[in-house]
Design a protein around this motif. Structure first.
Motif, PDB file in Angstrom:
ATOM      1  N   ASN A  42      30.950  44.918  41.114  1.00 32.17           N
ATOM      2  CA  ASN A  42      29.894  43.926  40.917  1.00 32.17           C
ATOM      3  C   ASN A  42      28.512  44.568  40.857  1.00 32.17           C
ATOM      4  O   ASN A  42      27.565  43.965  40.352  1.00 32.17           O
ATOM      5  CB  ASN A  42      29.922  42.888  42.036  1.00 32.17           C
ATOM      6  N   ARG A  43      28.352  45.793  41.357  1.00 30.29           N
ATOM      7  CA  ARG A  43      27.023  46.413  41.383  1.00 30.29           C
ATOM      8  C   ARG A  43      26.709  47.162  40.088  1.00 30.29           C
ATOM      9  O   ARG A  43      25.621  47.693  39.929  1.00 30.29           O
ATOM     10  CB  ARG A  43      26.893  47.368  42.566  1.00 30.29           C
ATOM     11  N   GLY A  44      27.691  47.239  39.153  1.00 29.33           N
ATOM     12  CA  GLY A  44      27.411  47.849  37.862  1.00 29.33           C
ATOM     13  C   GLY A  44      28.168  49.125  37.555  1.00 29.33           C
ATOM     14  O   GLY A  44      28.070  49.653  36.451  1.00 29.33           O
ATOM     15  N   ASP A  45      28.953  49.650  38.512  1.00 31.21           N
ATOM     16  CA  ASP A  45      29.764  50.840  38.223  1.00 31.21           C
ATOM     17  C   ASP A  45      30.834  50.503  37.194  1.00 31.21           C
ATOM     18  O   ASP A  45      31.438  49.437  37.235  1.00 31.21           O
ATOM     19  CB  ASP A  45      30.457  51.323  39.505  1.00 31.21           C
ATOM     20  N   ASP A  46      31.088  51.448  36.298  1.00 31.99           N
ATOM     21  CA  ASP A  46      32.116  51.228  35.277  1.00 31.99           C
ATOM     22  C   ASP A  46      33.208  52.287  35.291  1.00 31.99           C
ATOM     23  O   ASP A  46      34.158  52.200  34.511  1.00 31.99           O
ATOM     24  CB  ASP A  46      31.486  51.216  33.878  1.00 31.99           C
ATOM     25  N   ASP A  47      33.092  53.315  36.135  1.00 29.81           N
ATOM     26  CA  ASP A  47      34.024  54.446  36.029  1.00 29.81           C
ATOM     27  C   ASP A  47      34.327  55.044  37.400  1.00 29.81           C
ATOM     28  O   ASP A  47      34.251  56.251  37.587  1.00 29.81           O
ATOM     29  CB  ASP A  47      33.426  55.512  35.097  1.00 29.81           C
ATOM     30  N   LEU A  48      34.694  54.212  38.372  1.00 26.78           N
ATOM     31  CA  LEU A  48      35.010  54.704  39.705  1.00 26.78           C
ATOM     32  C   LEU A  48      36.474  55.115  39.805  1.00 26.78           C
ATOM     33  O   LEU A  48      37.358  54.488  39.224  1.00 26.78           O
ATOM     34  CB  LEU A  48      34.747  53.631  40.758  1.00 26.78           C
ATOM     35  N   LYS A  49      36.745  56.171  40.583  1.00 26.46           N
ATOM     36  CA  LYS A  49      38.096  56.501  40.997  1.00 26.46           C
ATOM     37  C   LYS A  49      38.451  55.634  42.205  1.00 26.46           C
ATOM     38  O   LYS A  49      37.573  55.070  42.870  1.00 26.46           O
ATOM     39  CB  LYS A  49      38.203  57.978  41.367  1.00 26.46           C
ATOM     40  N   TYR A  50      39.742  55.562  42.524  1.00 26.92           N
ATOM     41  CA  TYR A  50      40.137  54.616  43.568  1.00 26.92           C
ATOM     42  C   TYR A  50      39.614  55.016  44.946  1.00 26.92           C
ATOM     43  O   TYR A  50      39.330  54.157  45.779  1.00 26.92           O
ATOM     44  CB  TYR A  50      41.648  54.394  43.593  1.00 26.92           C
ATOM     45  N   ALA A  99      33.801  39.447  33.063  1.00 31.24           N
ATOM     46  CA  ALA A  99      34.333  39.385  34.432  1.00 31.24           C
ATOM     47  C   ALA A  99      33.206  39.273  35.445  1.00 31.24           C
ATOM     48  O   ALA A  99      33.288  38.484  36.396  1.00 31.24           O
ATOM     49  CB  ALA A  99      35.180  40.625  34.713  1.00 31.24           C
ATOM     50  N   ARG A 100      32.149  40.057  35.257  1.00 30.50           N
ATOM     51  CA  ARG A 100      31.028  40.000  36.196  1.00 30.50           C
ATOM     52  C   ARG A 100      30.357  38.626  36.178  1.00 30.50           C
ATOM     53  O   ARG A 100      29.977  38.093  37.233  1.00 30.50           O
ATOM     54  CB  ARG A 100      30.019  41.100  35.872  1.00 30.50           C
ATOM     55  N   GLU A 101      30.209  38.051  34.992  1.00 35.14           N
ATOM     56  CA  GLU A 101      29.605  36.720  34.902  1.00 35.14           C
ATOM     57  C   GLU A 101      30.475  35.682  35.605  1.00 35.14           C
ATOM     58  O   GLU A 101      29.966  34.818  36.335  1.00 35.14           O
ATOM     59  CB  GLU A 101      29.398  36.334  33.439  1.00 35.14           C
ATOM     60  N   ALA A 102      31.785  35.755  35.386  1.00 31.84           N
ATOM     61  CA  ALA A 102      32.695  34.798  36.022  1.00 31.84           C
ATOM     62  C   ALA A 102      32.681  34.950  37.537  1.00 31.84           C
ATOM     63  O   ALA A 102      32.702  33.955  38.279  1.00 31.84           O
ATOM     64  CB  ALA A 102      34.110  34.985  35.484  1.00 31.84           C
ATOM     65  N   MET A 103      32.625  36.190  38.008  1.00 29.11           N
ATOM     66  CA  MET A 103      32.609  36.414  39.445  1.00 29.11           C
ATOM     67  C   MET A 103      31.299  35.949  40.083  1.00 29.11           C
ATOM     68  O   MET A 103      31.279  35.541  41.243  1.00 29.11           O
ATOM     69  CB  MET A 103      32.859  37.887  39.740  1.00 29.11           C
ATOM     70  N   LEU A 110      31.416  29.625  46.086  1.00 28.28           N
ATOM     71  CA  LEU A 110      31.820  29.859  47.472  1.00 28.28           C
ATOM     72  C   LEU A 110      30.623  29.945  48.416  1.00 28.28           C
ATOM     73  O   LEU A 110      30.809  30.126  49.622  1.00 28.28           O
ATOM     74  CB  LEU A 110      32.641  31.151  47.559  1.00 28.28           C
ATOM     75  N   ARG A 111      29.414  29.836  47.848  1.00 31.74           N
ATOM     76  CA  ARG A 111      28.174  29.902  48.631  1.00 31.74           C
ATOM     77  C   ARG A 111      28.059  31.217  49.388  1.00 31.74           C
ATOM     78  O   ARG A 111      27.757  31.261  50.585  1.00 31.74           O
ATOM     79  CB  ARG A 111      28.079  28.709  49.589  1.00 31.74           C
ATOM     80  N   ILE A 112      28.304  32.288  48.652  1.00 34.89           N
ATOM     81  CA  ILE A 112      28.207  33.636  49.203  1.00 34.89           C
ATOM     82  C   ILE A 112      26.947  34.294  48.658  1.00 34.89           C
ATOM     83  O   ILE A 112      26.641  34.197  47.471  1.00 34.89           O
ATOM     84  CB  ILE A 112      29.454  34.464  48.810  1.00 34.89           C
ATOM     85  N   ALA A 113      26.208  34.975  49.551  1.00 35.60           N
ATOM     86  CA  ALA A 113      24.979  35.647  49.114  1.00 35.60           C
ATOM     87  C   ALA A 113      25.249  37.093  48.713  1.00 35.60           C
ATOM     88  O   ALA A 113      24.563  37.650  47.857  1.00 35.60           O
ATOM     89  CB  ALA A 113      23.935  35.605  50.228  1.00 35.60           C
ATOM     90  N   ASP A 114      26.233  37.722  49.331  1.00 35.89           N
ATOM     91  CA  ASP A 114      26.477  39.144  49.080  1.00 35.89           C
ATOM     92  C   ASP A 114      27.955  39.430  49.295  1.00 35.89           C
ATOM     93  O   ASP A 114      28.551  38.951  50.266  1.00 35.89           O
ATOM     94  CB  ASP A 114      25.625  39.986  50.037  1.00 35.89           C
ATOM     95  N   TRP A 115      28.541  40.194  48.384  1.00 41.62           N
ATOM     96  CA  TRP A 115      29.918  40.622  48.573  1.00 41.62           C
ATOM     97  C   TRP A 115      30.162  41.893  47.790  1.00 41.62           C
ATOM     98  O   TRP A 115      29.326  42.336  47.012  1.00 41.62           O
ATOM     99  CB  TRP A 115      30.916  39.521  48.206  1.00 41.62           C
ATOM    100  N   ARG A 116      31.333  42.496  48.044  1.00 38.82           N
ATOM    101  CA  ARG A 116      31.718  43.720  47.338  1.00 38.82           C
ATOM    102  C   ARG A 116      33.117  43.524  46.765  1.00 38.82           C
ATOM    103  O   ARG A 116      34.031  43.118  47.484  1.00 38.82           O
ATOM    104  CB  ARG A 116      31.701  44.931  48.293  1.00 38.82           C
ATOM    105  N   TRP A 117      33.239  43.806  45.472  1.00 44.00           N
ATOM    106  CA  TRP A 117      34.558  43.757  44.859  1.00 44.00           C
ATOM    107  C   TRP A 117      34.688  44.878  43.828  1.00 44.00           C
ATOM    108  O   TRP A 117      33.690  45.390  43.311  1.00 44.00           O
ATOM    109  CB  TRP A 117      34.852  42.395  44.220  1.00 44.00           C
ATOM    110  N   VAL A 118      35.944  45.253  43.567  1.00 47.56           N
ATOM    111  CA  VAL A 118      36.245  46.219  42.509  1.00 47.56           C
ATOM    112  C   VAL A 118      37.350  45.625  41.645  1.00 47.56           C
ATOM    113  O   VAL A 118      38.086  44.734  42.076  1.00 47.56           O
ATOM    114  CB  VAL A 118      36.684  47.600  43.062  1.00 47.56           C
ATOM    115  N   ALA A 119      37.452  46.117  40.413  1.00 47.17           N
ATOM    116  CA  ALA A 119      38.444  45.568  39.496  1.00 47.17           C
ATOM    117  C   ALA A 119      38.862  46.621  38.481  1.00 47.17           C
ATOM    118  O   ALA A 119      38.176  47.630  38.288  1.00 47.17           O
ATOM    119  CB  ALA A 119      37.868  44.341  38.771  1.00 47.17           C
TER     120      ALA A 119
END
Length: 205
Positions: A42-50, A99-103, A110-119
């Motif tokens: 969600n923060r903009g990374d596009d090429d992370l390893k697991y 995906a980022r727009e949908a999330m 869900l009324r969340i101000a901050d979260w972390r997700w990967v996909a």
């Protein structure tokens, strides 16, 4: 339904292998290459390893436990994926943005101000799909610490009974968020295609 959301159960206190699973499971070497699938966030990374994805999910504090994650996937028709670009790389880039727009819509719901997700985007089946991992420890819209539970049923595809007793499929708001975001990216792809076609004409004149 043009987008189908399915939740995968992930429970227990042991370290989670979910990030590695979505990066390496059942790779199609012809469409996905031979290495790990790149993970995006969600923060903009596009090429992370697991490994880096796990550290991001847990805010640098090691690997999440199985019970710390919500794991779901969103699946799309290939007929919607192909028009996103001329190559799979272009298509994946636009699908990541959708995906980022949908999330973001889901976060607001869900009324969340901050979260972390990967996909990770998977192209190893007939219909492209995205696996998402959401870290449950987050903050609500008031800045208070919050631990997410299950995704509310009202957001998921389900069957409801009509007033006359018939069983009717219900898309669920999560599916709608993904379809609407995908449609916006399809519009952008069409506009970009028109601009590419017009450019040679303008240059010739």
């Amino acid at each position: 339904m043009r987008a189908v959301v399915k939740v995968k159960q992930s429970q227990g206190r042991g370290p989670s292998n979910a990030a590695r699973y979505i990066a390496e499971s059942k790779i199609d070497p012809k469409r996905e290459g031979k290495g790990q699938r790149p993970l995006f966030t969600n923060r903009g990374d596009d090429d992370l390893k697991y490994g880096a994805a796990n550290r991001y999910l847990k805010d640098g504090r090691g690997r999440p436990a199985k019970g710390d994650l919500i794991h779901f996937l969103a699946s799309f028709y290939n007929e919607d994926f192909v028009p996103l670009g001329a190559t799979d790389e272009e298509r994946k880039e636009r699908l990541r943005e959708a995906a980022r727009e949908a999330m973001e819509e889901l976060k607001s719901d869900l009324r969340i101000a901050d979260w972390r997700w990967v996909a990770a985007i998977h192209l190893n089946t007939k219909n492209p799909h995205i696996h998402f991992l959401i870290y449950k420890e987050t903050k609500d819209d008031k800045g208070e610490r919050l631990r997410l539970g299950k995704i509310p049923k009202r957001l998921l595809p389900r069957s409801d009974q009509s007033s006359d007793g018939r069983t009717l499929p219900v898309e669920g708001d999560m599916s709608r968020y993904f379809v609407e975001a995908l449609d916006r990216e399809l519009d952008r792809a069409r506009e970009a295609g028109r601009e590419r076609q017009e450019s040679p004409t303008r240059m010739a004149n």
